[in-house]
Design a protein around this motif. Structure first.
Motif, PDB file in Angstrom:
ATOM      1  N   HIS A 166      21.903  20.803 -32.275  1.00 35.74           N
ATOM      2  CA  HIS A 166      21.345  21.597 -33.368  1.00 35.74           C
ATOM      3  C   HIS A 166      22.035  22.966 -33.438  1.00 35.74           C
TER       4      HIS A 166
ATOM      5  N   GLY B 254      14.210  22.720 -29.970  1.00 40.10           N
ATOM      6  CA  GLY B 254      13.666  21.373 -29.914  1.00 40.10           C
ATOM      7  C   GLY B 254      13.386  20.938 -28.489  1.00 40.10           C
ATOM      8  N   HIS B 255      12.915  19.689 -28.357  1.00 45.26           N
ATOM      9  CA  HIS B 255      12.573  19.151 -27.052  1.00 45.26           C
ATOM     10  C   HIS B 255      13.743  19.202 -26.061  1.00 45.26           C
TER      11      HIS B 255
ATOM     12  N   GLY C  64      10.836  12.793 -37.810  1.00 44.46           N
ATOM     13  CA  GLY C  64      10.151  14.070 -37.833  1.00 44.46           C
ATOM     14  C   GLY C  64       8.652  13.951 -38.024  1.00 44.46           C
TER      15      GLY C  64
ATOM     16  N   LYS D 281      10.187  22.321 -35.808  1.00 42.39           N
ATOM     17  CA  LYS D 281      10.959  23.443 -35.265  1.00 42.39           C
ATOM     18  C   LYS D 281      10.531  24.784 -35.854  1.00 42.39           C
TER      19      LYS D 281
END
Length: 305
Positions: free
Chosen positions: A149, A119-120, A276, A107
């Protein structure tokens, strides 16, 4: 014809490309992977890993070149991981692939590359203008996140009746029959308002969603500190958590290696590893492939359904 799966290679300074290459022979038996990476970057990664590339690799050439620096956060690696992901999405949108499986991005690297997504899932939500749902887990336990998030201090104010009810209905559309336990926000699920009143909103949203669905699919709000005990899990293996760590801390404690990340409520199929970039072990040939293999199998299960 085996299903085609577009592989977004993630941050090339991390472990993603190692995992992909380690797993290629295994996954090629059940699907045709299309790796979103160009020949120059792949050759550079293979040299750092000291591996010989399989001859049957199918690549989608992603624009861009940079010097891979294992374990380093950089805007170049962030931008390349973004380009790889967007190209993988485009392959699905144009029916050249049946699903996307993503390796981890970093990120901070996206931020350095001036990419305004956390993020995705956030990117998918904005790209498709759909309320994508992030669900993580494995067959033993899945956790869908109502908030993702965001800072913890913003969670309570994010619990709104209409938004939560719609979340439940969207989740139902992806998971039509399974019973789902909904966690309360507060300790003891609020103790009837003594420790907080967010559970009143959660209760109202559950009742309204169940009424529209036509059966009691959602249960709760459940006291969070007992929700993942063995006796409770005998009755539930699908959960809704109000915030990120509430659901993912127990999930990763119990099923870290095998869990996957699944994006629901979208026009494409997207699954991902549930870990991650692991910069500390990048290019050391130590990365575990299980989450990626399960991500591939999960994508195939959605394709076949």
């Amino acid at each position: 014809m085996k299903p085609k799966i577009a592989i977004s290679v993630g941050d090339l300074n991390g472990v993603g490309i190692e995992i992909a290459l380690k797993s290629h022979e295994t996954i090629s038996k059940i699907c045709t992977p299309v790796y979103c990476i160009n020949h120059t970057m792949l050759a550079q990664a293979a040299k750092l890993l000291d591996v010989t590339l399989p001859e049957d690799l199918e690549l989608h050439e992603v624009e861009g070149e940079f010097a891979i620096e294992p374990g380093v956060v950089s805007k170049e690696s962030g931008l390349y991981s973004y380009n790889s992901f967007m190209d993988a999405i485009a392959l699905c949108e144009t029916k050249k692939a049946d699903a996307v499986v993503t390796m981890p991005i970093h990120k901070e690297a996206w931020k350095l590359a001036d990419l305004h997504f956390v993020g995705h899932t956030d990117l998918l939500r904005k790209h498709f203008n759909k309320e994508a749902i992030m669900m993580l887990g494995c067959p033993e336990m899945f956790v869908a996140l109502f908030t993702e998030h965001i800072p913890l201090k913003e969670v309570a104010s994010s619990i709104k009746y209409k938004k939560l009810k719609q979340f439940f209905l969207d989740l139902h559309n992806s998971i039509e029959k399974e019973k789902i336990a909904v966690l309360g926000l507060n300790p003891h699920a609020g103790d009837n308002g003594v420790l907080g009143n967010e559970e009143l909103i959660i209760t109202k949203a559950i009742k309204s969603a169940n009424k529209k669905i036509g059966f009691e699919q959602f249960s709760g709000p459940v006291v969070p500190d007992i929700a993942f005990t063995p006796s409770f899990r005998k009755n539930f293996n699908y959960y809704v958590a109000m915030y990120h760590d509430q659901g993912l801390a127990p999930l990763k404690a119990l099923h870290f290696d095998e869990s996957v990340n699944i994006s629901l409520n979208l026009p494409i199929i997207r699954t991902s590893v549930d870990h991650g970039t692991a910069f500390d072990i990048a290019y050391k040939n130590k990365a575990n492939t299980l989450s990626y293999l399960n991500g591939i199998k999960s994508a195939l299960s959605f394709i076949n359904n």
